[in-house]
Design an enzyme around this catalytic site. Structure first.
Site, mmCIF file in Angstrom:
data_model
loop_
_atom_site.group_PDB
_atom_site.id
_atom_site.type_symbol
_atom_site.label_atom_id
_atom_site.label_comp_id
_atom_site.label_asym_id
_atom_site.label_seq_id
_atom_site.Cartn_x
_atom_site.Cartn_y
_atom_site.Cartn_z
ATOM 1 N N GLY A 247 4.675 -6.139 12.299
ATOM 2 C CA GLY A 247 4.342 -7.401 11.636
ATOM 3 C C GLY A 247 2.914 -7.463 11.113
ATOM 4 O O GLY A 247 2.536 -8.389 10.411
ATOM 5 N N ASP B 218 11.997 -12.165 8.537
ATOM 6 C CA ASP B 218 11.148 -10.990 8.447
ATOM 7 C C ASP B 218 12.043 -9.874 7.891
ATOM 8 O O ASP B 218 13.276 -9.982 7.923
ATOM 9 C CB ASP B 218 10.629 -10.655 9.857
ATOM 10 C CG ASP B 218 9.876 -9.359 9.887
ATOM 11 O OD1 ASP B 218 8.966 -9.194 9.053
ATOM 12 O OD2 ASP B 218 10.191 -8.494 10.730
ATOM 13 N N ASN C 167 5.827 -3.673 0.283
ATOM 14 C CA ASN C 167 6.982 -2.938 -0.246
ATOM 15 C C ASN C 167 8.276 -3.755 -0.158
ATOM 16 O O ASN C 167 9.354 -3.236 -0.425
ATOM 17 C CB ASN C 167 7.186 -1.648 0.556
ATOM 18 C CG ASN C 167 6.017 -0.697 0.410
ATOM 19 O OD1 ASN C 167 5.626 -0.338 -0.701
ATOM 20 N ND2 ASN C 167 5.429 -0.294 1.526
ATOM 21 N N ASP D 227 11.231 -9.758 14.670
ATOM 22 C CA ASP D 227 11.356 -8.719 15.709
ATOM 23 C C ASP D 227 9.999 -8.364 16.319
ATOM 24 O O ASP D 227 9.938 -7.522 17.209
ATOM 25 C CB ASP D 227 11.968 -7.433 15.131
ATOM 26 C CG ASP D 227 11.002 -6.718 14.207
ATOM 27 O OD1 ASP D 227 10.366 -7.405 13.370
ATOM 28 O OD2 ASP D 227 10.859 -5.490 14.322
ATOM 29 N N ARG E 216 -0.841 -3.387 6.601
ATOM 30 C CA ARG E 216 -1.132 -1.952 6.544
ATOM 31 C C ARG E 216 -2.568 -1.661 7.002
ATOM 32 O O ARG E 216 -2.798 -0.805 7.854
ATOM 33 C CB ARG E 216 -0.921 -1.467 5.105
ATOM 34 C CG ARG E 216 -0.746 0.020 4.975
ATOM 35 C CD ARG E 216 -0.528 0.406 3.522
ATOM 36 N NE ARG E 216 0.566 -0.333 2.902
ATOM 37 C CZ ARG E 216 0.818 -0.327 1.582
ATOM 38 N NH1 ARG E 216 0.059 0.367 0.763
ATOM 39 N NH2 ARG E 216 1.827 -1.030 1.089
ATOM 40 N N SER F 3 4.979 -7.025 4.426
ATOM 41 C CA SER F 3 5.019 -5.774 3.671
ATOM 42 C C SER F 3 4.824 -5.969 2.173
ATOM 43 O O SER F 3 5.416 -6.853 1.564
ATOM 44 C CB SER F 3 6.352 -5.066 3.914
ATOM 45 O OG SER F 3 6.439 -3.937 3.075
ATOM 46 N N ASP G 129 11.229 -5.866 7.963
ATOM 47 C CA ASP G 129 11.257 -4.618 8.738
ATOM 48 C C ASP G 129 11.654 -4.890 10.186
ATOM 49 O O ASP G 129 10.952 -5.599 10.903
ATOM 50 C CB ASP G 129 9.859 -3.963 8.717
ATOM 51 C CG ASP G 129 9.415 -3.601 7.302
ATOM 52 O OD1 ASP G 129 10.162 -2.913 6.621
ATOM 53 O OD2 ASP G 129 8.301 -4.017 6.906
HETATM 54 C C1 BG6 Z 1 5.497 -5.336 8.361
HETATM 55 C C2 BG6 Z 1 5.742 -4.193 9.319
HETATM 56 O O1 BG6 Z 1 6.726 -5.870 7.992
HETATM 57 O O2 BG6 Z 1 4.818 -4.895 7.198
HETATM 58 C C3 BG6 Z 1 4.438 -3.467 9.621
HETATM 59 O O3 BG6 Z 1 6.294 -4.688 10.526
HETATM 60 C C4 BG6 Z 1 3.767 -3.048 8.324
HETATM 61 O O4 BG6 Z 1 4.727 -2.347 10.421
HETATM 62 C C5 BG6 Z 1 3.558 -4.280 7.437
HETATM 63 O O5 BG6 Z 1 2.495 -2.456 8.593
HETATM 64 C C6 BG6 Z 1 2.919 -3.921 6.099
HETATM 65 O O6 BG6 Z 1 3.810 -3.134 5.361
HETATM 66 P P1 BG6 Z 1 3.477 -2.319 4.064
HETATM 67 O O7 BG6 Z 1 4.840 -1.881 3.570
HETATM 68 O O8 BG6 Z 1 2.797 -3.230 3.095
HETATM 69 O O9 BG6 Z 1 2.600 -1.177 4.452
HETATM 70 MG MG MG Z 2 9.375 -6.870 11.620
#
Ligand code: BG6
Ligand code: MG
Length: 223
Positions: free
Chosen positions: A52, A15, A124, A176, A55, A122, A17
């Site tokens: 996890g 993972d 991002n 996590d 969004r 994510s 974040d």
């Molecule tokens: C996960 C995070 O890795 O990604 C979450 O733990 C987050 O908190 C999710 O909402 C989506 O991320 P993003 O960057 O696409 O908004």
């Molecule tokens: Mg995480």
């Protein structure tokens, strides 16, 4: 390190974040700021449920806390706003926000011939890896742009295993988030939880950080 590594582990899925980089705190700060606009107080405990989770699903959870009902268009605007705040934090991040032991473990696993993929919800993820200059440590990247269901659904980890051409039973997941541990277990993978045993107790092994990480051999199921 890992001199006792079980032969059945052929691939590792990380993972992002809160495991590789300390961005979980930025997701929390950005959601907290958005929630405050609706007079919703987001606590650390509430935030554990968001880790996890995608969004849009996270936004739905927060709005439900305040009994707020909005149109899809309004929700998309809010999700964009949260993401803009998150990216402001991330753009100011420095490589020393890579979490203790994470880079060392990626390198050590590679040296052992273990294939490595990212397994993050994510969208991002690639940007963050690029900003930290660690994209080259991954053989594959499974991220939020590739999934239809977010953790606790195992989809992201199945995609990562496919990309590495490794069967789930030979994969280890580093997570996590409670939702991430559930996803890894549903995928039939060995799971290492990083953080507090109170929320990650379902993982096969829980560690406070990845510093000097060693697999707990007796917890590894034979494949
Ligand atoms: C996960 C995070 O890795 O990604 C979450 O733990 C987050 O908190 C999710 O909402 C989506 O991320 P993003 O960057 O696409 O908004
Ligand atoms: Mg995480």
């Amino acid at each position: 390190m890992m001199n006792m590594l079980n032969q059945s582990i052929q691939a590792a899925i990380f993972d992002l974040d809160g495991v590789i980089v300390d961005t979980a705190k930025y997701h929390y700060l950005a959601w907290k700021r958005l929630a405050a606009e609706f007079n919703i107080k987001l606590t650390h405990e509430d935030n554990e449920k968001l880790k996890g989770v995608s969004r849009m699903d996270s936004l739905d959870i927060i709005l439900a806390m305040g009994n707020v009902a909005l149109s899809q268009q309004e929700k998309e605007k809010l999700a964009d706003k949260k993401n803009a705040w998150f990216m402001e934090y991330v753009n100011q991040m420095s490589p020393n926000e890579i979490l203790p032991g994470a880079k060392e473990l990626l390198i050590a696993l590679r040296e052992k011939g273990i294939k490595i993929s990212l397994g993050s919800s994510s969208k991002n993820a690639k940007t963050v890896l690029r900003l930290l200059n660690i994209e080259h440590l991954f053989d594959a990247i499974a991220d939020g742009t590739m999934i239809t269901k977010s953790k606790p659904d195992p989809e992201i980890f199945f995609i990562a295993a496919d990309l590495l051409q490794t069967k789930p039973a030979h994969c280890v997941v580093f997570e996590d988030a409670e939702a991430g541990v559930d996803a890894a277990l549903s995928a039939g993978m060995f799971c290492v939880g990083i953080g507090a045993p109170t929320s990650l107790y379902k993982a096969h092994q829980v560690v406070a950080t990845l510093e000097n990480f060693e697999f707990k051999l007796n917890a590894v199921q034979p494949a």
